[in-house]
Design a protein around this motif. Sequence first.
Motif, PDB file in Angstrom:
ATOM      1  N   UNK A   1       5.554   3.110  -0.169  1.00  0.00           N
ATOM      2  CA  UNK A   1       5.949   4.471   0.220  1.00  0.00           C
ATOM      3  C   UNK A   1       5.337   4.852   1.568  1.00  0.00           C
ATOM      4  N   UNK A   2       4.093   4.457   1.774  1.00  0.00           N
ATOM      5  CA  UNK A   2       3.442   4.781   3.057  1.00  0.00           C
ATOM      6  C   UNK A   2       4.216   4.121   4.199  1.00  0.00           C
ATOM      7  N   UNK A   3       4.521   2.860   4.017  1.00  0.00           N
ATOM      8  CA  UNK A   3       5.263   2.126   5.032  1.00  0.00           C
ATOM      9  C   UNK A   3       6.638   2.771   5.256  1.00  0.00           C
ATOM     10  N   UNK A   4       7.288   3.141   4.151  1.00  0.00           N
ATOM     11  CA  UNK A   4       8.626   3.745   4.246  1.00  0.00           C
ATOM     12  C   UNK A   4       8.592   5.074   5.005  1.00  0.00           C
ATOM     13  N   UNK A   5       7.537   5.871   4.816  1.00  0.00           N
ATOM     14  CA  UNK A   5       7.435   7.139   5.556  1.00  0.00           C
ATOM     15  C   UNK A   5       7.208   6.869   7.045  1.00  0.00           C
ATOM     16  N   UNK A   6       6.550   5.757   7.349  1.00  0.00           N
ATOM     17  CA  UNK A   6       6.397   5.367   8.756  1.00  0.00           C
ATOM     18  C   UNK A   6       7.751   5.018   9.362  1.00  0.00           C
ATOM     19  N   UNK A   7       8.514   4.180   8.665  1.00  0.00           N
ATOM     20  CA  UNK A   7       9.824   3.747   9.160  1.00  0.00           C
ATOM     21  C   UNK A   7      10.815   4.903   9.220  1.00  0.00           C
ATOM     22  N   UNK A   8      10.897   5.649   8.119  1.00  0.00           N
ATOM     23  CA  UNK A   8      11.972   6.637   7.977  1.00  0.00           C
ATOM     24  C   UNK A   8      11.699   7.926   8.746  1.00  0.00           C
ATOM     25  N   UNK A   9      10.453   8.397   8.655  1.00  0.00           N
ATOM     26  CA  UNK A   9      10.145   9.712   9.251  1.00  0.00           C
ATOM     27  C   UNK A   9       9.222   9.594  10.471  1.00  0.00           C
ATOM     28  N   UNK A  10       8.892   8.353  10.851  1.00  0.00           N
ATOM     29  CA  UNK A  10       7.988   8.106  11.991  1.00  0.00           C
ATOM     30  C   UNK A  10       6.617   8.751  11.796  1.00  0.00           C
ATOM     31  N   UNK A  11       6.229   8.909  10.539  1.00  0.00           N
ATOM     32  CA  UNK A  11       4.875   9.385  10.271  1.00  0.00           C
ATOM     33  C   UNK A  11       3.912   8.290  10.739  1.00  0.00           C
ATOM     34  N   UNK A  12       2.879   8.629  11.523  1.00  0.00           N
ATOM     35  CA  UNK A  12       1.987   7.589  12.056  1.00  0.00           C
ATOM     36  C   UNK A  12       1.024   7.066  10.976  1.00  0.00           C
ATOM     37  N   UNK A  13       1.474   6.044  10.276  1.00  0.00           N
ATOM     38  CA  UNK A  13       0.727   5.532   9.124  1.00  0.00           C
ATOM     39  C   UNK A  13       0.005   4.241   9.469  1.00  0.00           C
ATOM     40  N   UNK A  14      -1.002   3.959   8.674  1.00  0.00           N
ATOM     41  CA  UNK A  14      -1.752   2.714   8.815  1.00  0.00           C
ATOM     42  C   UNK A  14      -2.285   2.380   7.417  1.00  0.00           C
ATOM     43  N   UNK A  15      -2.317   1.091   7.085  1.00  0.00           N
ATOM     44  CA  UNK A  15      -2.749   0.671   5.739  1.00  0.00           C
ATOM     45  C   UNK A  15      -3.775  -0.443   5.876  1.00  0.00           C
ATOM     46  N   UNK A  16      -4.827  -0.379   5.056  1.00  0.00           N
ATOM     47  CA  UNK A  16      -5.696  -1.553   4.951  1.00  0.00           C
ATOM     48  C   UNK A  16      -5.754  -2.009   3.496  1.00  0.00           C
ATOM     49  N   UNK A  17      -5.830  -3.322   3.323  1.00  0.00           N
ATOM     50  CA  UNK A  17      -5.923  -3.927   1.992  1.00  0.00           C
ATOM     51  C   UNK A  17      -7.248  -4.675   1.913  1.00  0.00           C
ATOM     52  N   UNK A  18      -8.108  -4.172   1.042  1.00  0.00           N
ATOM     53  CA  UNK A  18      -9.482  -4.695   1.017  1.00  0.00           C
ATOM     54  C   UNK A  18      -9.764  -5.446  -0.284  1.00  0.00           C
ATOM     55  N   UNK A  19     -10.721  -6.347  -0.204  1.00  0.00           N
ATOM     56  CA  UNK A  19     -11.147  -7.117  -1.379  1.00  0.00           C
ATOM     57  C   UNK A  19     -12.106  -6.279  -2.239  1.00  0.00           C
ATOM     58  N   UNK A  20     -12.656  -6.894  -3.279  1.00  0.00           N
ATOM     59  CA  UNK A  20     -13.547  -6.180  -4.220  1.00  0.00           C
ATOM     60  C   UNK A  20     -14.804  -5.676  -3.521  1.00  0.00           C
ATOM     61  N   UNK A  21     -15.073  -4.402  -3.679  1.00  0.00           N
ATOM     62  CA  UNK A  21     -16.300  -3.804  -3.130  1.00  0.00           C
ATOM     63  C   UNK A  21     -17.403  -3.797  -4.176  1.00  0.00           C
ATOM     64  N   UNK A  22     -18.651  -3.719  -3.698  1.00  0.00           N
ATOM     65  CA  UNK A  22     -19.787  -3.495  -4.593  1.00  0.00           C
ATOM     66  C   UNK A  22     -20.826  -2.709  -3.804  1.00  0.00           C
ATOM     67  N   UNK A  23     -21.747  -2.033  -4.526  1.00  0.00           N
ATOM     68  CA  UNK A  23     -22.793  -1.286  -3.837  1.00  0.00           C
ATOM     69  C   UNK A  23     -23.186  -0.052  -4.624  1.00  0.00           C
ATOM     70  N   UNK A  24     -24.028   0.807  -4.030  1.00  0.00           N
ATOM     71  CA  UNK A  24     -24.461   2.039  -4.687  1.00  0.00           C
ATOM     72  C   UNK A  24     -23.273   2.940  -5.041  1.00  0.00           C
ATOM     73  N   UNK A  25     -23.444   3.741  -6.093  1.00  0.00           N
ATOM     74  CA  UNK A  25     -22.427   4.721  -6.536  1.00  0.00           C
ATOM     75  C   UNK A  25     -21.192   4.098  -7.183  1.00  0.00           C
ATOM     76  N   UNK A  26     -21.239   2.814  -7.479  1.00  0.00           N
ATOM     77  CA  UNK A  26     -20.094   2.145  -8.104  1.00  0.00           C
ATOM     78  C   UNK A  26     -20.101   2.490  -9.588  1.00  0.00           C
ATOM     79  N   UNK A  27     -18.983   2.980 -10.087  1.00  0.00           N
ATOM     80  CA  UNK A  27     -18.933   3.424 -11.485  1.00  0.00           C
ATOM     81  C   UNK A  27     -19.114   2.221 -12.425  1.00  0.00           C
TER      82      UNK A  27
END
Length: 353
Positions: A168-194
């Motif tokens: 959907x984010x990508x589609x809003x970029x294509x269709x409505x020229x909303x300036x979107x950007x996406x990052x896909x990250x691996x598993x995080x760990x650290x303080x405050x992790x539930x």
Amino acid sequence: MSEQRSILITGGAGFIGSHVVRLFVNKYPNYRIINFDALTYAGNLENLSDIEDAENYYFEKGNILDPEELETVFSKYGINAVIHLAAESHVDRSILSPLDFVYTNVIGTVNLLNAAKQHWQDVAGKRFYHISTDEVYGSLGEEGYFTESTAYDPNSPYSASKASSDHFVRAYGETYHLPVIVTNCSNNYGPNHFPEKLIPLFINNIIEGKPLPVYGDGRYTRDWLYVKDHARAIDMVFHKGKDFETYNIGGFNEWQNIELVKLLCKLMDQKLGKPPGTSEQLITYVKDRPGHDRRYAIDATKIKDELGWQPSVTFEEGLAETIDWYLENTEWLKHVTSGAYQQYYQTQYHKEG
Ligand code: NAD
Ligand code: TYD
């Protein structure tokens, strides 16, 4: 940009969001940082107690499922950038209640896109930054890595909902020229992790002398990244990334679950002053997670080459810091593991299989 930056960070009271909020509040005193969070079981304002009085920090309790609340916050602060982290984030919960993930991750994201589209008639200087996961790419065999051009192939209700939101984010970029950007990250760990995810759950269980439920044969592989390095990457992509691009973020740090759990047990024995081998005795193999992805591994070459980002701490350093944090924050652990948490742990995944 002459206009003051008013950045809406959704999910800022959660695990990764709280590190992003803290980094931005401290590093950019001229920005207004608005943390918009529904405070679900995973959201906790204690995660931000050190910055709650900062002049450039604002908290708005609100739900991305409510378009009116989004409208109000966009108007009130003149939001001109979004960093979207609010989500249901746990695979096991998505197996129990897939619809919750469709609502928050898919419909909530579309509500947010609509609010931005509505308010940003002039898109100059605007940015809609969506935070996603490598799990959208599905599962790898023993070889290979996920790159930005790997086809989406999600297997869990969680990853399917994130994949849908990415589309959907990508589609809003294509269709409505909303300036979107996406990052896909691996598993995080650290303080405050539930403490429902592997590393904090096992730290908590070792502290409490409870079994460590390893799913299946324990030979599943994840690529672990310290959460503060992810927050640094988000800062870099937000400021230097190109509109309509996606970037993969990863730790170059693959571990089979059982090897990671053994390392964690060893470090915990040292920190707790227990004889070597004590915590390992808690390891209990349990029934596997259905649809369990065998291996994730990120090729983070693009973000390294184009933006100059790479992880700054080793896994050993990050894990040691994480364990110290949990040992020093037993009150936090007590708060988040009371009430509904106990009911969740009566469910199928945590019994011997
Ligand atoms: P988290 O579960 O710790 O926090 C989610 C936050 O979103 C909570 O503060 C919660 O209160 C809030 N929230 C949930 N539903 C909401 C709603 N309807 N309206 C407003 N706020 C709501 O999650 P996390 O681990 O910090 O993940 C943050 C983002 O990063 C997610 O989008 C997740 O998919 C993505 N991600 C996570 C990881 C990881 O390893 N944890 C890795 C890659 C990507
Ligand atoms: P998790 O932390 O839930 O992250 P994700 O499923 O998003 O990768 O799980 C990490 C790995 O650890 C995954 O292979 C499932 C496994 N796991 C266990 O073996 N036992 C557990 O109790 C949990 C929560 C996870």
